[in-house]
Design a protein around this motif. Structure first.
Motif, mmCIF file in Angstrom:
data_model
loop_
_atom_site.group_PDB
_atom_site.id
_atom_site.type_symbol
_atom_site.label_atom_id
_atom_site.label_comp_id
_atom_site.label_asym_id
_atom_site.label_seq_id
_atom_site.Cartn_x
_atom_site.Cartn_y
_atom_site.Cartn_z
ATOM 1 N N PHE A 50 43.961 60.088 59.330
ATOM 2 C CA PHE A 50 43.674 59.581 60.668
ATOM 3 C C PHE A 50 42.192 59.576 61.002
ATOM 4 O O PHE A 50 41.758 58.814 61.852
ATOM 5 C CB PHE A 50 44.411 60.393 61.728
ATOM 6 N N TYR A 51 41.392 60.418 60.360
ATOM 7 C CA TYR A 51 39.960 60.471 60.675
ATOM 8 C C TYR A 51 39.171 59.366 59.976
ATOM 9 O O TYR A 51 37.983 59.229 60.206
ATOM 10 C CB TYR A 51 39.386 61.848 60.325
ATOM 11 N N MET A 52 39.830 58.601 59.118
ATOM 12 C CA MET A 52 39.167 57.487 58.424
ATOM 13 C C MET A 52 39.529 56.177 59.108
ATOM 14 O O MET A 52 40.588 56.078 59.734
ATOM 15 C CB MET A 52 39.667 57.384 56.980
ATOM 16 N N PRO A 53 38.708 55.151 58.958
ATOM 17 C CA PRO A 53 39.126 53.824 59.388
ATOM 18 C C PRO A 53 40.350 53.384 58.583
ATOM 19 O O PRO A 53 40.556 53.832 57.452
ATOM 20 C CB PRO A 53 37.924 52.932 59.068
ATOM 21 N N MET A 54 41.157 52.524 59.154
ATOM 22 C CA MET A 54 42.425 52.159 58.531
ATOM 23 C C MET A 54 42.237 51.543 57.144
ATOM 24 O O MET A 54 42.985 51.847 56.215
ATOM 25 C CB MET A 54 43.203 51.187 59.418
ATOM 26 N N ALA A 55 41.244 50.693 56.966
ATOM 27 C CA ALA A 55 41.018 50.060 55.665
ATOM 28 C C ALA A 55 40.680 51.101 54.599
ATOM 29 O O ALA A 55 41.180 51.032 53.470
ATOM 30 C CB ALA A 55 39.896 49.025 55.768
ATOM 31 N N GLN A 56 39.864 52.059 54.946
ATOM 32 C CA GLN A 56 39.497 53.112 54.001
ATOM 33 C C GLN A 56 40.699 54.001 53.689
ATOM 34 O O GLN A 56 40.907 54.399 52.544
ATOM 35 C CB GLN A 56 38.359 53.948 54.581
ATOM 36 N N ALA A 57 41.505 54.303 54.693
ATOM 37 C CA ALA A 57 42.703 55.123 54.489
ATOM 38 C C ALA A 57 43.693 54.418 53.572
ATOM 39 O O ALA A 57 44.270 55.043 52.678
ATOM 40 C CB ALA A 57 43.357 55.436 55.827
ATOM 41 N N ALA A 58 43.875 53.118 53.764
ATOM 42 C CA ALA A 58 44.789 52.360 52.908
ATOM 43 C C ALA A 58 44.301 52.369 51.468
ATOM 44 O O ALA A 58 45.089 52.526 50.528
ATOM 45 C CB ALA A 58 44.914 50.926 53.421
ATOM 46 N N LYS A 84 39.864 57.652 68.533
ATOM 47 C CA LYS A 84 40.201 58.684 69.508
ATOM 48 C C LYS A 84 39.915 60.078 68.945
ATOM 49 O O LYS A 84 39.328 60.919 69.610
ATOM 50 C CB LYS A 84 41.680 58.563 69.883
ATOM 51 N N LEU A 85 40.327 60.315 67.697
ATOM 52 C CA LEU A 85 40.107 61.626 67.083
ATOM 53 C C LEU A 85 38.620 61.902 66.856
ATOM 54 O O LEU A 85 38.148 63.019 67.071
ATOM 55 C CB LEU A 85 40.880 61.734 65.773
ATOM 56 N N ASN A 86 37.889 60.888 66.420
ATOM 57 C CA ASN A 86 36.449 61.076 66.235
ATOM 58 C C ASN A 86 35.743 61.334 67.556
ATOM 59 O O ASN A 86 34.796 62.121 67.634
ATOM 60 C CB ASN A 86 35.835 59.879 65.518
ATOM 61 N N SER A 87 36.214 60.701 68.621
ATOM 62 C CA SER A 87 35.644 60.936 69.939
ATOM 63 C C SER A 87 35.891 62.380 70.372
ATOM 64 O O SER A 87 34.980 63.047 70.894
ATOM 65 C CB SER A 87 36.267 59.976 70.944
ATOM 66 N N LEU A 114 47.468 67.759 69.183
ATOM 67 C CA LEU A 114 48.565 66.940 69.701
ATOM 68 C C LEU A 114 48.422 65.482 69.281
ATOM 69 O O LEU A 114 49.399 64.829 68.924
ATOM 70 C CB LEU A 114 48.621 67.035 71.227
ATOM 71 N N VAL A 115 47.204 64.975 69.322
ATOM 72 C CA VAL A 115 46.965 63.582 68.927
ATOM 73 C C VAL A 115 47.237 63.403 67.436
ATOM 74 O O VAL A 115 47.744 62.363 67.011
ATOM 75 C CB VAL A 115 45.535 63.128 69.304
ATOM 76 N N GLU A 116 46.936 64.414 66.629
ATOM 77 C CA GLU A 116 47.246 64.338 65.201
ATOM 78 C C GLU A 116 48.750 64.267 64.970
ATOM 79 O O GLU A 116 49.212 63.581 64.063
ATOM 80 C CB GLU A 116 46.659 65.537 64.462
ATOM 81 N N GLU A 117 49.524 64.963 65.800
ATOM 82 C CA GLU A 117 50.978 64.951 65.672
ATOM 83 C C GLU A 117 51.593 63.703 66.280
ATOM 84 O O GLU A 117 52.514 63.119 65.712
ATOM 85 C CB GLU A 117 51.568 66.194 66.332
ATOM 86 N N VAL A 118 51.114 63.312 67.459
ATOM 87 C CA VAL A 118 51.631 62.144 68.172
ATOM 88 C C VAL A 118 50.444 61.224 68.454
ATOM 89 O O VAL A 118 49.787 61.343 69.484
ATOM 90 C CB VAL A 118 52.316 62.549 69.497
ATOM 91 N N PRO A 119 50.144 60.295 67.545
ATOM 92 C CA PRO A 119 48.918 59.488 67.656
ATOM 93 C C PRO A 119 48.822 58.617 68.901
ATOM 94 O O PRO A 119 47.732 58.315 69.353
ATOM 95 C CB PRO A 119 48.960 58.612 66.401
ATOM 96 N N ASP A 120 49.942 58.222 69.485
ATOM 97 C CA ASP A 120 49.899 57.344 70.650
ATOM 98 C C ASP A 120 49.784 58.102 71.969
ATOM 99 O O ASP A 120 49.862 57.514 73.036
ATOM 100 C CB ASP A 120 51.142 56.452 70.689
#
Length: 149
Positions: A50-58, A84-87, A114-120
């Motif tokens: 989750f701490y990476m951009p989506m393209a890098q994570a994929a 959100k997590l980086n902020s 909490l955000v790590e568990e429930v991202p939305d």
């Protein structure tokens, strides 16, 4: 053309489909190995990235961005929580640097988990105010200092 009993008959040559061509014609567009890799992506596995951009994570997970997005939708993750997590992480750092309030740090740490568990999850009002006080005002004051110099 071949004549059989006086009738004309056309022979049509049809090429046989080879395996690579069948893979291209696959309607789903994904091979079975990428489908199985996508099903192996659990929320716990995905949440590590989750701490990476989506393209890098994929790329790190060896799946396409589309496959990752589809799996996130299946897991009810509407939006990738990287920003959100980086902020929240930057906010924790700025509060630590100012050395002000331990309660605020505890609140931010709980909210980040909490955000790590429930991202939305929506951020609490108190966290939004902290972000405004520490991050946005600090950024605007540093901009005004560089503009006047």
């Amino acid at each position: 053309m071949v004549t059989v009993l006086g009738l004309m008959e056309k022979r049509v040559c049809r090429p046989t489909l080879s395996i690579p061509l069948l893979a291209i014609l696959n309607r789903s567009g994904a091979s079975s190995s990428s489908k199985s890799r996508a099903k192996m992506l659990s929320l716990e596995t995905i949440s590590q990235y989750f701490y990476m951009p989506m393209a890098q994570a994929a790329e790190e997970m060896n799946v396409s961005v589309t496959t990752l997005k589809k799996r996130c939708r299946e897991l009810r993750i509407k939006r990738w929580p990287n920003r959100k997590l980086n902020s929240l992480k930057n906010l924790e750092k700025s509060i630590q640097d100012s050395g002000k309030n331990e309660e605020e740090l505890e609140l931010l740490e709980k909210e980040r988990k909490l955000v790590e568990e429930v991202p939305d999850l929506q951020l609490e009002e108190k966290t939004k105010r902290l972000r405004q006080a520490y991050l946005y005002k600090a950024q605007s004051s540093s901009r005004s200092k560089t503009a006047s110099a």
